[in-house]
Design a protein around this motif. Structure first.
Motif, PDB file in Angstrom:
ATOM      1  N   TYR A  92       0.775  -1.245   0.000  1.00  0.00           N
ATOM      2  CA  TYR A  92       0.000   0.000   0.000  1.00  0.00           C
ATOM      3  C   TYR A  92       0.809   1.300   0.000  1.00  0.00           C
ATOM      4  O   TYR A  92       0.212   2.373   0.044  1.00  0.00           O
ATOM      5  N   LYS A  93       2.121   1.215  -0.074  1.00  0.00           N
ATOM      6  CA  LYS A  93       2.905   2.450   0.005  1.00  0.00           C
ATOM      7  C   LYS A  93       2.594   3.403  -1.145  1.00  0.00           C
ATOM      8  O   LYS A  93       2.804   4.613  -1.029  1.00  0.00           O
ATOM      9  N   THR A  94       2.085   2.883  -2.271  1.00  0.00           N
ATOM     10  CA  THR A  94       1.729   3.746  -3.399  1.00  0.00           C
ATOM     11  C   THR A  94       0.242   4.099  -3.410  1.00  0.00           C
ATOM     12  O   THR A  94      -0.224   4.777  -4.330  1.00  0.00           O
ATOM     13  N   SER A  95      -0.513   3.631  -2.411  1.00  0.00           N
ATOM     14  CA  SER A  95      -1.943   3.939  -2.365  1.00  0.00           C
ATOM     15  C   SER A  95      -2.143   5.400  -1.974  1.00  0.00           C
ATOM     16  O   SER A  95      -1.259   6.026  -1.377  1.00  0.00           O
ATOM     17  N   VAL A 173      -5.042  -0.800  -5.505  1.00  0.00           N
ATOM     18  CA  VAL A 173      -3.705  -0.531  -6.050  1.00  0.00           C
ATOM     19  C   VAL A 173      -3.351  -1.437  -7.233  1.00  0.00           C
ATOM     20  O   VAL A 173      -2.827  -0.990  -8.241  1.00  0.00           O
TER      21      VAL A 173
END
Length: 208
Positions: A92-95, A173
């Motif tokens: 989820y770091k790019t969510s 994502v």
């Protein structure tokens, strides 16, 4: 007429579970049941790069010696907290909203808790803070098979119970790789929808 729902505390509840909570006036947590393995008491599912990923909390428990849920200890000899946090980062770091909630959630994976029930209740408190969800919370004092004072939703603790629940699609994502995955952990909704998550939960139709 107010709705009182009876549920088991679970590890970062799935969307069906949280939608039931969001649509209830009073939430009563079952505190005096016997522990059972392979339920949402110790597991949650997230959307990782390869699809649906199980995060499972190891506990010290054997079927031979029946134990109350509240008495089951977490097996902290394994570094499961670090593993779960790394899995969340990877997934989820790019969510859109991971960074928004990161500081609220990280301490759950840095501080050891002895009992699984206590940990799940703490996770629930943090999720409610993130959602800005305020509910009247009650807790049972004895186990009853049949209840007349609340809507009995304790069956939602069983992973096989949610097959009929299809929540509305939202952007995930990795949905371009694997499509929409239904009824994941509340974390998936939170990281992707942020402040809109509560409205989403309140609008879901639950055929329970």
């Amino acid at each position: 007429m107010s709705l009182n729902s009876l549920l088991h505390p679970t590890y970062f509840p799935n969307i069906a579970h949280m939608a039931a909570i969001a649509q209830s006036d009073v939430v009563t947590f079952e505190m005096d049941d016997n522990f059972a393995k392979q339920t949402y008491r110790t597991r949650t599912y997230i959307y990782a790069a390869n699809g649906r990923l199980l995060l499972n909390i190891p506990v010290i428990y054997t079927q031979k010696n029946r134990q109350k849920y509240r008495d089951v200890r977490i097996s902290n000899t394994e570094n499961w907290q670090s593993l779960h946090w790394k899995s969340l980062l990877s997934a989820y770091k790019t969510s859109p909203f991971f960074e928004y909630y990161e500081d609220d959630l990280r301490p759950l994976f840095e501080t050891k808790t002895e009992y699984i029930l206590d940990f799940n209740l703490r996770c629930f408190e943090v999720i409610c803070d993130c959602l800005q969800l305020e509910k009247t919370i009650e807790k049972t004092e004895e186990f009853k098979h049949d209840v007349s004072t609340a809507s009995d939703l304790r069956f939602l603790v069983n992973p096989k119970s949610d097959v009929s629940f299809q929540n509305e699609k939202y952007t995930q994502v990795f949905d371009d790789k694997h499509g929409f995955i239904n009824n994941l952990s509340i974390l998936d909704l939170l990281f992707n929808e942020g402040p809109n998550a509560l409205d989403y939960l309140e609008q879901q139709h639950l055929s329970l």
